[in-house]
Design a protein around this motif. Structure first.
Motif, short mmCIF file in Angstrom:
data_model
loop_
_atom_site.label_atom_id
_atom_site.label_comp_id
_atom_site.label_asym_id
_atom_site.label_seq_id
_atom_site.Cartn_x
_atom_site.Cartn_y
_atom_site.Cartn_z
N ALA A 115 10.03 -9.10 2.11
CA ALA A 115 9.38 -9.56 0.88
C ALA A 115 10.26 -10.47 0.05
CB ALA A 115 8.94 -8.35 0.05
N ILE A 116 11.58 -10.44 0.29
CA ILE A 116 12.43 -11.34 -0.50
C ILE A 116 12.18 -12.80 -0.10
CG2 ILE A 116 14.49 -11.35 1.01
CD1 ILE A 116 14.45 -11.08 -2.83
N ILE A 117 11.62 -12.97 1.10
CA ILE A 117 11.28 -14.32 1.55
C ILE A 117 10.18 -14.92 0.68
CG2 ILE A 117 10.40 -15.66 3.53
CD1 ILE A 117 11.66 -13.50 5.34
N ASP A 118 9.36 -14.04 0.08
CA ASP A 118 8.27 -14.55 -0.78
C ASP A 118 8.82 -15.51 -1.84
OD1 ASP A 118 6.64 -12.81 0.60
OD2 ASP A 118 6.57 -11.30 -0.99
N VAL A 137 0.99 -2.97 -0.95
CA VAL A 137 0.42 -1.74 -0.36
C VAL A 137 0.15 -1.97 1.13
CG1 VAL A 137 -1.65 -0.29 -0.30
CG2 VAL A 137 -0.54 -0.81 -2.50
N GLU A 138 -0.40 -3.13 1.41
CA GLU A 138 -0.67 -3.46 2.81
C GLU A 138 0.63 -3.48 3.63
OE1 GLU A 138 -2.58 -7.36 4.79
OE2 GLU A 138 -3.56 -6.66 2.95
N ARG A 139 1.66 -4.08 3.05
CA ARG A 139 2.95 -4.14 3.75
C ARG A 139 3.57 -2.75 3.91
NH1 ARG A 139 5.64 -9.48 0.87
NH2 ARG A 139 4.51 -11.03 2.09
N ALA A 140 3.27 -1.88 2.95
CA ALA A 140 3.82 -0.52 3.02
C ALA A 140 3.04 0.32 4.02
CB ALA A 140 3.77 0.13 1.64
#
Lengths: 327, 159, 760
Positions: A130-133, A321-324
């Protein structure tokens, strides 16, 4: 009669209703600022100790130079808040170039590591995607060849795209000063527009991403009128941790809607302990909207920005949430 | 106050030394000190991409790099893209595809495109547009530029 | 070709019997431009070059009480400082500047302010120093005392009773007469055709609405620049990026009060213009600094200076009233248009009046135009100046009318379309034009025929630019290898060297590559007007055509003399001179070239033209878009531009003009604006915050070139540079309405504006 949206109305906000007490982002409004650098001295120390000494000896008139994508522009336009006589190039210091995924599952990123090395790093891609976001949307491709997370944080812009993302990841900053090093939770670094809790004689060495554990998902999104190359009108960096269909943690941090990036307590409250549901996410989004205290400027009105906080928080939470693995 | 720094670099494969003041950007050094004026200035704050060069394998806007920072760096500019009198396939694709009008943004686009195709030899239209979003063109509407990049990618893969 | 076969880019060709015209050769200057070798204005260097910088006003409106340059002059490295006091005082006169007219006094005042500053960014003083950093430092040492005055930023503010006055000696020209009234309104004019009141009585449906647009910039990537060297022999040499080297020469002659023969202007390659590089800004300052120092002085604007100190295109207020009978025949139309001229008179409202109703055959029409000065930079031309503002109003009103009538918007336009013989409301009678053909191509286009994506909106609009003729000159010399050198004076912004060379090649029967075109300085070619008004391929192309005919005639005469036959019995085709009666007599241009010196010397053709057969161009758009209802952000999903080129000499560069104009129009529609704060200062004067479209903001832009030959040009050329920027703003607004039911009457249609419109 159908409505018209008067430009005048936007101006009225500026003229009357909104009292601009702080200049949010703009370093480009000073007409007398010019467009070229005034004289600067350049130093390129090779150790943290040397860098700290140069900073300490400069009595507040030195600035660390990492990617320079903010600093050089600020020095050109003679931003009064960034008045440096010496720039200290920190890219030759080994600790500031490290990318280290450790046994505990945490990741250390040196303050001078450029964004492109971050989003192409296998450990980042695998463990902290997510840090790539934010790392992949600060500036454009050539900016990402130079710009750093450390610089984005130390620049202290309320609009800094990576800061909410770092806050959502519970990142801890390591700072070196004349009296040794100290650690600061990232949400405590920014104190106001272009103001941070890092002293002028201190140097940000690295950012530590702790192992988030299972059931973690994060996301950063921003709203900009163009599709790239823009400053966030509003941004939302979020993370959730889900266990047994419930939120066991939730963090929402907003960009561009207050004098500094803000961690929204109310959003965490709305999530933690609740089953993963649209209702809980909506409540967290509304809490984000209510927590925002934006100004009106050329990038958007205060009302619009508050509205965006709700929209962006909801959308980002859904992705997190989806990523989790929660949806 | 007029101290200049000696900077040693490699530019387009050749060793180049120059003297510069710390306040001079790499863009100023390339243009005013070294005389390589193919790299252009459109905004001087990193937002137009006309000054794009490749440093150590990565594209940057040279207006946001200090000349003194280039010590030891290997720099590629538009002047180094062609192999002598043989144009690079990207240059040929821009020419044949009419992907330039005034031409001021063209060096930046070509340097950026080369870096893209070295990293991603077969980019999608979206990947091309994303990679080049930091390079502004006001003449073409980007249509023929994107097509030229696609054409160059095709030619380079065939080669 | 049927419309079903449309590829993305199509030429609906009417004349295919050419060998070079209509093909797509590589442009002659291309290699220099893809290798970084081409020299643009900022790249120019000279021995002993000094660098100039310009001090600009921080106030929108103020009296200059005093200027003290002594500290700046004392700074190490500073060579000279100039102010308005360094200009010679000469009597005022009206000057023709390419497409515009201006008063000498206004031009001088805009280049260096004398008694008053009239906008933030107004130039006041110039400094020349050994390097640009020192020059910039010196600016901060110039002390100016101001008396700040209240300012006016919009036509509403400027036209209000009791408004602060910019020019105490400016009185309104009211319908051709001096009213004697001191006002910010420089001029009010009218065009009347028929009886509008009677027309509206006949109308069964009427649409009436007000539209507003704000200041936008051309956004060329290379900032303004110029280098001047005033030599000891009294001659002034200028190297600069300009759309008209002769305009620079003539303006400088007036400003500096020296003969044109003492000035030589060398146009460098030019990094975009779009109209904005017709006026001069830094060149006279560089000239004054060079005169003081005796060395060459270069001035390059920063991006911020380019936004604040050059000429954008105006904000405007447009009121439209249009009525029709129930079968869709327009009975009357009224356009009321007020446009910001900026600090000095001369907005494009006059041009807007020539365009607003041009696509339609109106029995009754009325146009009111107001040219209004405000405390913003003096506006300059920007691609069909004035026409997009007008079309944003009228082309939306027509869609609203079509909806009320239950008609297809293209059918409504076709029912009222202007054709050959139509008299425009502003007077001229059209020769053969392509408005109908453009609308028919739009209606038949697979884009228009296709189903919209669910949730998308579709909009259409058309636009007009009249194009101009003006003076052009061209010389063509035959080389001994049978190729030719072509010299011309039209600075090449987008491939015009090649489109001009191709017309010569067609006449001579040789390839485009065998013509070597050069854009030369003002000492080297005859007077050539600006690259503007979509005139270059039309008029300079015509000069090349005539010069090539001259070469052809001389070649035939020379061959006749060599063969000792009557020239009337000879012909020249495909680069071969031959006898009509004796098949043995044949000579290629190469063979002739080799003999030139031995048979009487070289052959040079020449022509100076001022063509009158200008043919206007129409462009139509079909746009599909979607709107994020939560954020108000518009995504352009599909965009088609259809334009009448007359004849596309080089179709790739015609498409390029259409795609580029479309992109600028999309930027204007969506996000571009001068965001002014309450002190009259532009707060977004960077390419970060002045949001021109990036590659990621646009789809591919499909084109259809319609060819309705212009009878006023040997190859039928009309000129395609401008009409394409006109339809995007109304087409996008019409698509927003189609998608959402909200009529947007304000530019830009930024996300925040869209969302507010949806809410109210």
């Amino acid at each position: 009669m159908l409505p018209t949206i008067p430009y005048v109305r936007l101006r009225l906000h500026l003229n009357g209703i909104i009292d601009i007490k702080y200049d949010f982002f703009s370093v480009r409004t000073d007409n007398q600022g010019g467009s070229l650098l005034k004289w600067i001295d350049y130093q390129a120390p090779e150790s943290v100790a040397d860098a700290v000494k140069i900073l300490a000896d400069s009595n507040g008139n030195a600035r660390p130079l990492a990617g320079g994508t903010d600093l050089i522009v600020q020095l050109r336009v003679k931003d009064p808040r960034v008045n440096a006589e010496t720039v200290v190039d920190i890219k030759k210091i080994p600790e500031l170039n490290q990318m280290d995924y450790d046994k505990s599952g945490g990741l250390t990123i040196g303050a001078a590591v450029p964004l492109h090395l971050i989003y192409n790093n296998p450990d980042v891609i695998k463990h902290f995607p997510a840090i790539i976001d934010s790392a992949s949307l600060i500036g454009g491709t050539p900016i990402q060849g130079r710009a750093t997370l450390g610089g984005n944080l130390c620049n202290g812009a309320p609009s800094g795209d990576s800061i909410p993302n770092l806050v959502a990841h519970n990142v801890v900053a390591t700072v070196a000063g004349p009296n040794g090093t100290r650690e600061i939770p990232v949400e405590d670094v920014c104190t106001g527009p272009r103001q941070t809790s890092i002293d002028s004689n201190e140097l940000l060495v690295s950012l530590y991403f702790p192992n988030p554990g299972d059931g973690f998902g994060a996301n950063y999104i921003r709203f900009i009128p163009r599709n790239e190359m823009d400053i966030a009108v509003a941004g939302a960096g979020v993370s959730v941790k889900i266990s047994d269909g419930k939120f066991v943690d939730g963090r929402v941090c907003l960009a561009s809607v207050a004098p500094k990036p803000i961690l929204v307590e109310g959003s965490s409250k709305a999530l933690i302990g609740q089953p993963v549901s649209d209702e809980a996410i909506q409540k967290a989004a509304e809490a984000a909207r209510d927590a925002a205290s934006p100004i009106s400027d050329m990038r958007g009105t205060a009302e619009y920005r508050k509205h965006l906080c709700e929209v962006l928080t909801r959308r980002a939470l859904n992705t997190a949430v989806e990523r989790a693995g929660g949806k | 106050m007029t101290t200049k720094t000696h900077v040693q670099t490699t530019i387009n494969g050749e060793p180049v030394d120059f003297l510069c003041e710390p306040r001079q950007s790499l863009l100023e050094c390339l243009r005013d000190v070294i005389g390589l004026t193919g790299t252009k200035e459109g905004c001087n704050d990193g937002n137009c991409g006309a000054c794009t060069v490749n440093i150590d394998g990565r594209i940057v806007t040279s207006c946001l790099v200090l000349g003194v920072e280039a010590q030891g760096a290997s720099i590629e500019t538009i002047e180094g893209i062609a192999d002598g009198t043989n144009l690079h396939p990207i240059q040929l694709a821009f020419l044949e595809g009419a992907a330039l009008q005034c031409g001021i943004c063209t060096p930046g686009f070509i340097v950026a495109t080369k870096a893209l195709l070295e990293k991603n030899p077969d980019p999608t239209e979206h990947e091309i547009r994303f990679w080049l979003a930091n390079n502004l063109c006001r003449c073409t509407g980007y249509d023929k530029i994107v097509r030229a990049v696609q054409e160059a990618a095709k030619k380079m893969q065939e080669a | 070709m049927t419309t079903k076969d449309y590829d993305r880019n199509v030429v609906l060709s009417t004349q295919n019997d050419f060998k070079v015209v209509g093909t797509r050769p590589v442009r002659h200057d291309g290699v220099d431009k893809v290798t970084g070798r081409a020299i643009y204005g900022a790249d120019y260097d000279a021995s002993g070059l000094l660098h100039g910088k310009i001090l600009r006003s921080p106030h929108a409106h103020a009296k200059i009480l005093s200027i003290d340059t002594s500290k700046a002059e004392a700074l190490d490295g500073v060579q000279a400082v100039v102010t308005a006091a360094d200009f010679p005082e000469t009597a005022d006169k009206t000057m023709e500047l390419g497409e515009d007219e201006t008063k000498l006094r206004d031009l001088r005042g805009n280049i260096l302010a004398k008694d008053k500053v009239l906008y933030v960014g107004h130039a006041i003083a110039g400094v020349a120093a050994s390097n640009p950093h020192v020059a910039e430092e010196a600016l901060s040492l110039i002390e100016i005392k101001y008396e700040v005055l209240p300012s006016v930023m919009t036509t509403d503010e400027a036209m209000a009773d009791g408004a602060p006055i910019l020019h105490e000696d400016q009185t309104t020209e009211e319908l051709g007469n001096d009213s004697g009234i001191v006002s910010n309104v420089a001029k009010h004019f009218q065009h009347i055709k028929g009886d509008v009141a009677e027309g509206f009585k006949q109308a069964e449906v009427i649409v009436e609405r007000e539209y507003n647009t704000v200041t936008v910039h051309q956004g060329y990537i290379a900032p303004h620049n110029g280098t001047a060297f005033w030599s000891a022999d009294g001659r002034l040499h200028i190297w600069c990026e300009t759309q008209g080297s002769f305009v620079v020469r003539d303006s400088l002659a007036d400003l500096l009060d020296i003969p044109v023969s003492m000035i030589r202007v060398t146009p460098t390659e030019i990094g975009g213009g779009f109209g904005g590089k017709i006026p001069i800004y830094v060149e006279p300052v560089a000239a004054l600094l060079s005169k003081k120092t005796g060395t060459p002085v270069k001035i390059v604007m920063s991006r911020k200076e380019t936004f604040e100190g050059s000429g954008p295109t105006p904000g405007s207020k447009i009121k439209i009233k249009v009525g029709a009978t129930s079968d869709g025949k327009i009975t009357a139309a009224h356009a009321w248009m007020a446009m910001e001229a900026g600090a000095y008179a001369g907005s494009p409202v006059g041009a807007a009046a020539q365009c607003v109703f041009a696509a339609y055959d109106l029995e009754n029409g009325l146009i009111d135009g107001f040219d209004v000065v405000v405390n913003k930079p003096k506006t300059a031309a920007y691609r069909a100046p004035g026409s997009p503002n007008a079309a944003f109003g009228f082309e939306q009103a027509l869609n609203e009318l079509a909806e009320k009538l239950g008609m297809d918007p293209i059918d409504l336009r076709l029912k009222n379309v202007a054709t050959e013989g139509t008299r425009r409301v502003d007077g001229p009678v059209f020769q053969r034009i392509g408005a109908k053909e453009v609308l028919e191509a739009m209606r038949e286009h697979p884009h228009y025929q296709s189903e919209k994506k669910s949730g998308s909106g579709r909009g259409v609009a058309i636009g007009f630019w009249f194009n101009i003729g003006f003076d052009s000159a061209c010389n063509i010399a035959l080389n001994k290898d049978g190729t030719v050198n072509l010299t011309e004076g039209s600075t090449d912004i987008g491939g015009s060297r090649t489109s001009i060379a191709m017309q010569a090649a067609e006449v001579l029967g040789i390839s485009a590559e065998d013509v070597r075109p050069s854009v030369v300085d003002t000492d080297t070619v005859g007077f050539t007007a600006v690259t503007g008004g979509s005139r270059t391929t039309f008029a300079t192309g015509w000069a090349a055509y005539e010069a090539a005919q001259d070469v052809k005639k001389q070649c035939i005469e020379r061959a006749a003399s060599i063969w000792d036959v009557n020239a009337e019995n000879l012909q020249m085709e495909d680069g071969v001179i031959s006898s009509k009666s004796d098949s043995e007599l044949k000579m290629t241009l190469k063979e002739l070239g080799a003999q030139l010196s031995d048979t009487g010397g070289g052959i040079t053709g020449r022509a100076s033209v001022k063509p009158r057969g200008v043919g206007g161009s129409f462009c139509g758009n079909i746009v599909d878009l979607s709107i994020d209802e939560e954020t108000g952000k518009i995504t352009i999903e599909r965009f088609t531009a259809i334009q009448d080129a007359g004849k596309a000499i080089h179709p790739s560069y015609v498409e390029g003009q259409m795609q580029g104009g479309s992109a600028q129009g999309i930027g204007w529609a969506l996000n571009e604006e001068y965001f002014m704060n309450d002190e009259g200062r532009m707060t977004n004067s960077s390419l970060l915050d002045y949001r021109m479209p990036t590659a990621l903001d646009l789809p591919m832009i499909d084109t259809v070139i319609v060819e309705v030959a212009n009878p006023g040009h040997p190859f039928g050329v009309r000129g395609v540079g401008e009409a394409n920027i006109v339809p995007p703003t109304p087409a996008i607004a019409n698509a927003v309405y189609d998608s959402s039911g909200n009529r947007i009457t304000q530019l830009p249609m930024s996300p925040v504006a869209i969302l507010e419109a949806f809410k109210s």
